[in-house]
Write an enzyme that holds these catalytic residues in place. Structure first.
Site, short mmCIF file in Angstrom:
data_model
loop_
_atom_site.label_atom_id
_atom_site.label_comp_id
_atom_site.label_asym_id
_atom_site.label_seq_id
_atom_site.Cartn_x
_atom_site.Cartn_y
_atom_site.Cartn_z
N ILE A 19 32.71 50.89 53.63
CA ILE A 19 33.17 50.61 54.99
C ILE A 19 34.05 51.74 55.52
CG2 ILE A 19 34.59 49.03 56.37
CD1 ILE A 19 33.57 46.75 54.48
N ARG A 43 33.68 63.56 47.12
CA ARG A 43 33.09 62.65 48.11
C ARG A 43 33.64 62.94 49.51
NH1 ARG A 43 30.95 57.71 47.06
NH2 ARG A 43 30.40 57.36 44.90
N ASP A 64 46.25 59.50 46.40
CA ASP A 64 46.30 58.14 45.86
C ASP A 64 47.39 57.39 46.62
OD1 ASP A 64 46.55 55.81 44.48
OD2 ASP A 64 46.80 56.73 42.50
N SER A 148 40.21 43.05 55.70
CA SER A 148 40.45 41.98 54.73
C SER A 148 39.09 41.53 54.21
CB SER A 148 41.24 40.85 55.40
OG SER A 148 41.45 39.79 54.51
N TYR A 162 42.22 38.60 43.88
CA TYR A 162 41.57 39.20 45.06
C TYR A 162 41.86 38.34 46.28
CZ TYR A 162 38.02 41.52 47.93
OH TYR A 162 37.38 42.21 48.92
N LYS A 166 43.96 39.50 49.67
CA LYS A 166 43.32 39.48 50.98
C LYS A 166 43.98 38.46 51.91
CE LYS A 166 40.41 42.85 50.41
NZ LYS A 166 40.57 44.10 51.21
#
Lengths: 252, 248
Positions: A19, A43, A64, A148, A162, A166
């Site tokens: 994303i 990348r 980071d 989120s 997780y 979120k």
């Protein structure tokens, strides 16, 4: 109605894939200068080359953001080299789901570090610059879009930490929205369902776990979420898109 | 997704968000069934749409009357042959505190905001199930996400019902019948909504609020609807929470 983003600068975290990568491409396409941030320098360079080929202006920064010092350094470098910061897309994310007894604590710490601490560090460092940007912006507005998840709305077994990170992102976004919206910094949260990114590959067994809950699903593409990001950011100042939940049509 | 040539039914189309959406959808090539009680307004809207090269059919119907909805659907299907988009948009918000016991107004909110959505969905859904595609939009509100204070209790209750119905409907029909469901939750929008409030104090409160901050234009909500329905078929925008930037 929908505006261009020329003369604005966007910072996208988690830009090396998924994303974040799609959002960086999409915002560059709308005219924004994009600073792309992730740990994987190779990348980022490949993405930077692609954005330049499309005629965009890009600043790749390998960093980071789970270190607050590095998060601050990223924002400082952007504002000193590009002069401003109008748009922040917090897309860096990590999902390591599994049985809570067997899961190592280190996995939970890493999710808290990336999904929550990293987002908080970058947002805190960016806020003064976003408020400054409003005053000189061609659009009189600045934006923070936090990625989120539907896991930020609904809890499930083996997803505890997780879910917790979120839910925290969704809650912090709403609180920040209330605090900053009258200063023309819009805070939005996007809560996507299953999207074809590296997320499920971050730990073995997650794909199977999802399939056992939802069956076969045509997942969304990162570009679909990037369109939602663009819809939010390119709306005129008066329109605050506070929250968008997107799911695959197949994902009941 | 290209929506040119698709067919939509919009309730509450005589003004506000419904009318703005009818105009935007028609401009995108959608044939629109414009439904409301006030036929004169609908004919004026149809003339405006036709003047811009669009195609609309007037459906004089009250969403609390299932027979009238069936008649409207017959006209719509007779005119355009199918239905792809349903916008359950009709709604009322007469604001008064509970201890004023304006029970007629409570019942009107339940009848229009909740039963109206159910009645219209029941009439449209069989067509969408048959064609194995469609998109249903329900207008909830910020009051369908958080309970508002004195005067808004019953309105909030009806809009929570719309939010809940939308989520359950999505769970039931999105995968099974390939029908997308979107719950739109707007904050302050410049519409006729305050005019339904009979309590003078509450009416003043509503009027003051929309001069104290810049409300959204109905077209802004129409844009959100277009964003969701133009998304690729495999993407279901389940919820859209849209507010004026100054509204906290």
């Amino acid at each position: 109605m929908f505006e261009r983003l020329e003369n604005t600068v966007a910072l996208v975290t988690g830009a090396s894939s998924g994303i974040g990568r799609a959002a960086a491409l999409r915002l560059a396409q709308s005219g924004a200068v994009v600073a792309i941030v992730a740990r994987r320098a190779d990348r980022l360079e490949a993405l930077a080359a692609e954005i330049r080929r499309n005629g965009g202006i890009v600043l790749p920064i390998a960093a980071d953001i789970t270190s607050s010092d590095e998060a601050i350094a990223v924002v400082t470098r952007i504002t000193s080299e590009l002069g401003r910061l109008d748009t922040l897309i917090n897309a860096a994310g990590l999902m390591l789901n599994g049985p809570s007894i067997e899961s190592p604590l280190s996995e939970w710490d890493r999710m808290i570090d990336i999904n929550l601490r990293g987002l908080i560090y970058v947002t805190k460092a960016a806020l003064p610059h976003l408020i400054d940007a409003v005053a000189s912006s061609p659009r009189n507005v600045a934006d923070v879009v936090n990625i989120s998840s539907v896991a930020g709305r609904f809890a499930a077994p083996q997803v505890a930490i997780y879910n917790a990170t979120k839910f925290a992102v969704t809650a912090a976004t709403e609180a920040w929205r209330q605090e900053f919206t009258r200063r023309s910094v819009r805070f939005s949260v996007i809560e996507p369902g299953a999207t074809a990114t590296e997320l499920f590959d971050q730990k073995a067994g997650q794909r199977e776990g999802f399939a056992s809950m939802f069956g076969e699903v045509e997942q969304m593409h990162p570009q679909d979420i990037a369109e939602a990001v663009a819809f939010i950011v390119t709306n005129p100042r008066r329109v605050a898109i506070n929250e968008i939940v997107l799911r695959p049509t197949d994902q009941a | 997704m290209n929506i040119n040539g698709k067919v939509a039914l919009i309730t509450g189309a005589s003004s506000g968000i419904g009318a703005a959406t009818a105009l935007k959808l028609a401009a995108a090539g959608v044939k629109v069934g414009i439904a409301a009680r006030r036929a004169d307004r609908l004919y004026a809207l149809r003339a405006e749409i036709a003047g811009k090269g669009g195609d609309a059919v007037v459906l004089e119907m009250d969403v609390t009357d299932p027979t009238a909805i069936e008649r409207g659907m017959e006209t719509l299907i007779g005119s355009y042959g199918s239905i792809d988009i349903l916008f359950n948009n009709a709604g009322v918000m007469p604001v008064s505190e509970i201890d004023r016991f304006k029970t007629d107004e409570w019942n009107a909110m339940v009848d229009i905001n909740i039963k109206g959505v159910l009645n219209t969905t029941a009439a449209v859904l069989p067509h969408m199930i048959r064609q194995h595609s469609g998109h249903i939009f329900n207008t909830s509100s910020i009051a369908g996400r958080k309970v508002f204070g004195p005067g808004f209790t019953v309105y909030s209750a009806t809009k929570f019902a719309v939010t809940a119905f939308s989520e359950g409907l999505r769970m039931e029909i999105s995968k099974k019948h390939n029908i997308r469901v979107t719950c739109i939750q707007p904050g302050g929008v410049m519409t006729e909504l305050p005019e339904q409030t009979t309590d003078p104090e509450k009416r003043k409160l509503l009027d003051d609020h929309r001069t104290s901050i810049r409300f959204l234009d109905p077209e802004d909500i129409a844009d959100a609807l277009l964003f969701a329905t133009q998304a690729p078929a495999h993407v279901n925008v389940a919820e859209l929470f849209v507010m004026p930037i100054e509204q906290i």
